[in-house]
Design an enzyme around this catalytic site. Structure first.
Site, PDB file in Angstrom:
ATOM      1  N   ALA A  65      35.089 122.158  90.868  1.00 26.05           N
ATOM      2  CA  ALA A  65      35.082 122.583  92.267  1.00 26.05           C
ATOM      3  C   ALA A  65      36.396 123.317  92.514  1.00 26.05           C
ATOM      4  O   ALA A  65      37.374 123.117  91.790  1.00 26.05           O
ATOM      5  CB  ALA A  65      34.959 121.368  93.172  1.00 26.05           C
ATOM      6  N   GLY A 108      33.309 119.578  88.649  1.00 25.15           N
ATOM      7  CA  GLY A 108      32.039 120.087  89.182  1.00 25.15           C
ATOM      8  C   GLY A 108      31.299 120.968  88.178  1.00 25.15           C
ATOM      9  O   GLY A 108      30.063 121.074  88.233  1.00 25.15           O
ATOM     10  N   GLU A 111      29.485 118.623  86.068  1.00 24.87           N
ATOM     11  CA  GLU A 111      28.442 118.033  86.921  1.00 24.87           C
ATOM     12  C   GLU A 111      27.292 119.006  87.153  1.00 24.87           C
ATOM     13  O   GLU A 111      26.121 118.622  87.138  1.00 24.87           O
ATOM     14  CB  GLU A 111      29.074 117.590  88.256  1.00 24.87           C
ATOM     15  CG  GLU A 111      30.045 116.431  88.044  1.00 24.87           C
ATOM     16  CD  GLU A 111      30.917 116.148  89.252  1.00 24.87           C
ATOM     17  OE1 GLU A 111      31.676 117.045  89.672  1.00 24.87           O
ATOM     18  OE2 GLU A 111      30.836 115.030  89.783  1.00 24.87           O
ATOM     19  N   GLU A 131      38.969 114.810  87.531  1.00 21.93           N
ATOM     20  CA  GLU A 131      39.336 114.670  88.951  1.00 21.93           C
ATOM     21  C   GLU A 131      40.405 113.616  89.173  1.00 21.93           C
ATOM     22  O   GLU A 131      41.182 113.697  90.121  1.00 21.93           O
ATOM     23  CB  GLU A 131      38.093 114.326  89.791  1.00 21.93           C
ATOM     24  CG  GLU A 131      37.034 115.413  89.859  1.00 21.93           C
ATOM     25  CD  GLU A 131      35.989 115.325  88.747  1.00 21.93           C
ATOM     26  OE1 GLU A 131      36.228 114.643  87.718  1.00 21.93           O
ATOM     27  OE2 GLU A 131      34.924 115.950  88.908  1.00 21.93           O
TER      28      GLU A 131
HETATM   29  N1  CAA Z   1      39.837 125.510  91.222  1.00 21.84           N
HETATM   30  C1  CAA Z   1      40.511 126.624  91.614  1.00 21.84           C
HETATM   31  N2  CAA Z   1      41.112 127.460  90.757  1.00 21.84           N
HETATM   32  C2  CAA Z   1      41.055 127.162  89.447  1.00 21.84           C
HETATM   33  C3  CAA Z   1      40.376 126.024  88.962  1.00 21.84           C
HETATM   34  C4  CAA Z   1      39.738 125.181  89.919  1.00 21.84           C
HETATM   35  N3  CAA Z   1      39.035 124.082  89.557  1.00 21.84           N
HETATM   36  N4  CAA Z   1      40.492 125.986  87.612  1.00 21.84           N
HETATM   37  C5  CAA Z   1      41.226 127.073  87.273  1.00 21.84           C
HETATM   38  N5  CAA Z   1      41.556 127.781  88.377  1.00 21.84           N
HETATM   39  C6  CAA Z   1      42.337 129.021  88.453  1.00 21.84           C
HETATM   40  C7  CAA Z   1      43.810 128.760  88.190  1.00 21.84           C
HETATM   41  O1  CAA Z   1      44.445 128.291  89.363  1.00 21.84           O
HETATM   42  C8  CAA Z   1      44.282 130.118  87.753  1.00 21.84           C
HETATM   43  O2  CAA Z   1      44.440 130.928  88.885  1.00 21.84           O
HETATM   44  P1  CAA Z   1      45.801 131.821  89.084  1.00 21.84           P
HETATM   45  O3  CAA Z   1      45.747 132.785  87.947  1.00 21.84           O
HETATM   46  O4  CAA Z   1      45.602 132.437  90.424  1.00 21.84           O
HETATM   47  O5  CAA Z   1      46.936 130.865  88.975  1.00 21.84           O
HETATM   48  C9  CAA Z   1      43.074 130.669  86.972  1.00 21.84           C
HETATM   49  O6  CAA Z   1      41.955 129.897  87.400  1.00 21.84           O
HETATM   50  C10 CAA Z   1      43.221 130.483  85.472  1.00 21.84           C
HETATM   51  O7  CAA Z   1      43.483 129.119  85.225  1.00 21.84           O
HETATM   52  P2  CAA Z   1      44.711 128.611  84.314  1.00 21.84           P
HETATM   53  O8  CAA Z   1      45.844 129.579  84.386  1.00 21.84           O
HETATM   54  O9  CAA Z   1      44.999 127.205  84.706  1.00 21.84           O
HETATM   55  O10 CAA Z   1      44.030 128.706  82.874  1.00 21.84           O
HETATM   56  P3  CAA Z   1      44.407 127.854  81.578  1.00 21.84           P
HETATM   57  O11 CAA Z   1      43.644 128.474  80.467  1.00 21.84           O
HETATM   58  O12 CAA Z   1      45.890 127.710  81.455  1.00 21.84           O
HETATM   59  O13 CAA Z   1      43.813 126.360  81.872  1.00 21.84           O
HETATM   60  C11 CAA Z   1      42.146 124.779  82.590  1.00 21.84           C
HETATM   61  C12 CAA Z   1      42.447 126.158  81.967  1.00 21.84           C
HETATM   62  C13 CAA Z   1      42.593 123.661  81.637  1.00 21.84           C
HETATM   63  C14 CAA Z   1      40.641 124.687  82.802  1.00 21.84           C
HETATM   64  C15 CAA Z   1      42.903 124.628  83.933  1.00 21.84           C
HETATM   65  O14 CAA Z   1      42.653 125.792  84.716  1.00 21.84           O
HETATM   66  C16 CAA Z   1      42.520 123.442  84.738  1.00 21.84           C
HETATM   67  O15 CAA Z   1      42.930 122.337  84.434  1.00 21.84           O
HETATM   68  N6  CAA Z   1      41.714 123.643  85.822  1.00 21.84           N
HETATM   69  C17 CAA Z   1      41.335 122.605  86.741  1.00 21.84           C
HETATM   70  C18 CAA Z   1      40.298 121.674  86.151  1.00 21.84           C
HETATM   71  C19 CAA Z   1      39.937 120.579  87.127  1.00 21.84           C
HETATM   72  O16 CAA Z   1      40.773 119.777  87.501  1.00 21.84           O
HETATM   73  N7  CAA Z   1      38.677 120.521  87.556  1.00 21.84           N
HETATM   74  C20 CAA Z   1      38.200 119.549  88.504  1.00 21.84           C
HETATM   75  C21 CAA Z   1      38.228 120.101  89.891  1.00 21.84           C
HETATM   76  S1  CAA Z   1      37.847 118.873  91.153  1.00 21.84           S
HETATM   77  C22 CAA Z   1      36.182 118.725  91.114  1.00 21.84           C
HETATM   78  O17 CAA Z   1      35.494 119.391  90.377  1.00 21.84           O
HETATM   79  C23 CAA Z   1      35.623 117.703  92.087  1.00 21.84           C
HETATM   80  C24 CAA Z   1      34.146 117.405  91.858  1.00 21.84           C
HETATM   81  O18 CAA Z   1      33.800 116.468  91.204  1.00 21.84           O
HETATM   82  C25 CAA Z   1      33.146 118.193  92.486  1.00 21.84           C
END
Ligand code: CAA
Length: 257
Positions: A65, A108, A111, A131
């Protein structure tokens, strides 16, 4: 029909829906949810289409998400606004939907893949429910669907540590139907989708309903549900056609009635 966050291609009987927010690794913001609701609704309503494939990019199916969209939300926004209820439309799709996962399927994203009827994973796929690292929990069904798919021990570990699971581990655990080389993912998913779409649409919907009922009912009730759907198909032209075609050693010509 075009969408802000999706690229949709209709092939012969198969709809390919590609999540398309590359700048955010396909993070699922409210626009993606609304676009998916519309695209899956259109797919379900289109009699020429028999199966859909949801995919992302090579790097990310979806990284969760959208954290930037969620960061300032309050309880009133999430609970009061029933934040992820729109994803019930994915589950409500009556025709089969396959997830083709390459790269990150996190939160998400994992999911959404698990909402699909089965997952085909590229060898590059990485699944996770991270999360917990954000001070929250899965919120689109991850704790429930993962526990049903791979059991309590691994689900607890995944949700409590937030670690990622690679494609081979996901296949061994039963989370994904099969793993293919990343370069072949879309071709393999389309091939599976074409196979699904080439069956009787009535029997296909019956299979989807009966397998899903297995996760909602005691065994005897589920077996009875299966038997009654099986019985019901004997009221269809497709059952007569399918069996006649087998006996005559020819391909069946399904009518969907
Ligand atoms: N939401 C918003 N933006 C996101 C995102 C997310 N879930 N995942 C990645 N992005 C964005 C980053 O912020 C980044 O944007 P900027 O260039 O503007 O900074 C861009 O995508 C590229 O991401 P990274 O630079 O972080 O890429 P990476 O290759 O270094 O890392 C990754 C990849 C390990 C997937 C890392 O992006 C990450 O950990 N993302 C978040 C994963 C996460 O926590 N997901 C769960 C979300 S909560 C949820 O989903 C609740 C639910 O149950 C419904």
């Amino acid at each position: 029909m075009s969408y802000e966050t999706l690229l949709v291609e209709t092939h012969d009987r198969v709809t390919l829906i590609r999540l398309n927010r590359p700048q955010a690794l396909n993070a699922l913001n409210s626009q993606v949810m609304n676009d998916l609701i519309a695209a899956l609704g259109a797919f379900d309503a289109d009699d020429s289409q028999g199966c859909a494939v949801i995919t992302g990019s090579e790097k990310a199916f979806a990284a969760g998400a959208d954290i930037k969209e969620m960061a300032e939300l309050t309880f009133a926004d999430t609970f009061g606004g029933n934040l992820f209820a729109g994803y019930d439309r994915v589950i409500a799709t009556r025709k089969p939907v396959i997830a083709a996962v390459s790269g990150f399927a996190l939160g998400g994203g994992c999911e959404l893949a698990m909402m699909c009827d089965f997952i085909i994973a590229a060898d590059s796929a990485k699944f996770g429910q991270p999360e917990i690292k954000l001070g929250v929990t899965p919120g689109m069904g991850g704790s429930q669907r993962m526990a049903r798919a791979i059991g309590k021990a691994k689900t607890m570990e995944m949700c409590l540590t937030g670690r990622m699971m690679g494609a081979a581990e996901a296949e061994a655990a039963g989370l994904v139907a099969r793993v293919v080389p990343a370069a072949d993912l879309i071709a393999e998913a389309l091939k599976s989708a074409e196979a699904v779409a080439s069956m009787s649409p009535l029997a296909t919907r019956a299979v989807k309903e009966m397998v899903n009922v297995a996760f909602e009912t005691p065994l005897a009730q589920g077996v009875l549900f299966e038997r009654r759907l099986f019985d019901g198909l004997f009221g269809s032209e497709d059952q007569k056609e399918g069996m006649a075609a087998f006996i005559a050693k020819r391909a069946a010509d399904w009518k969907g009635r």
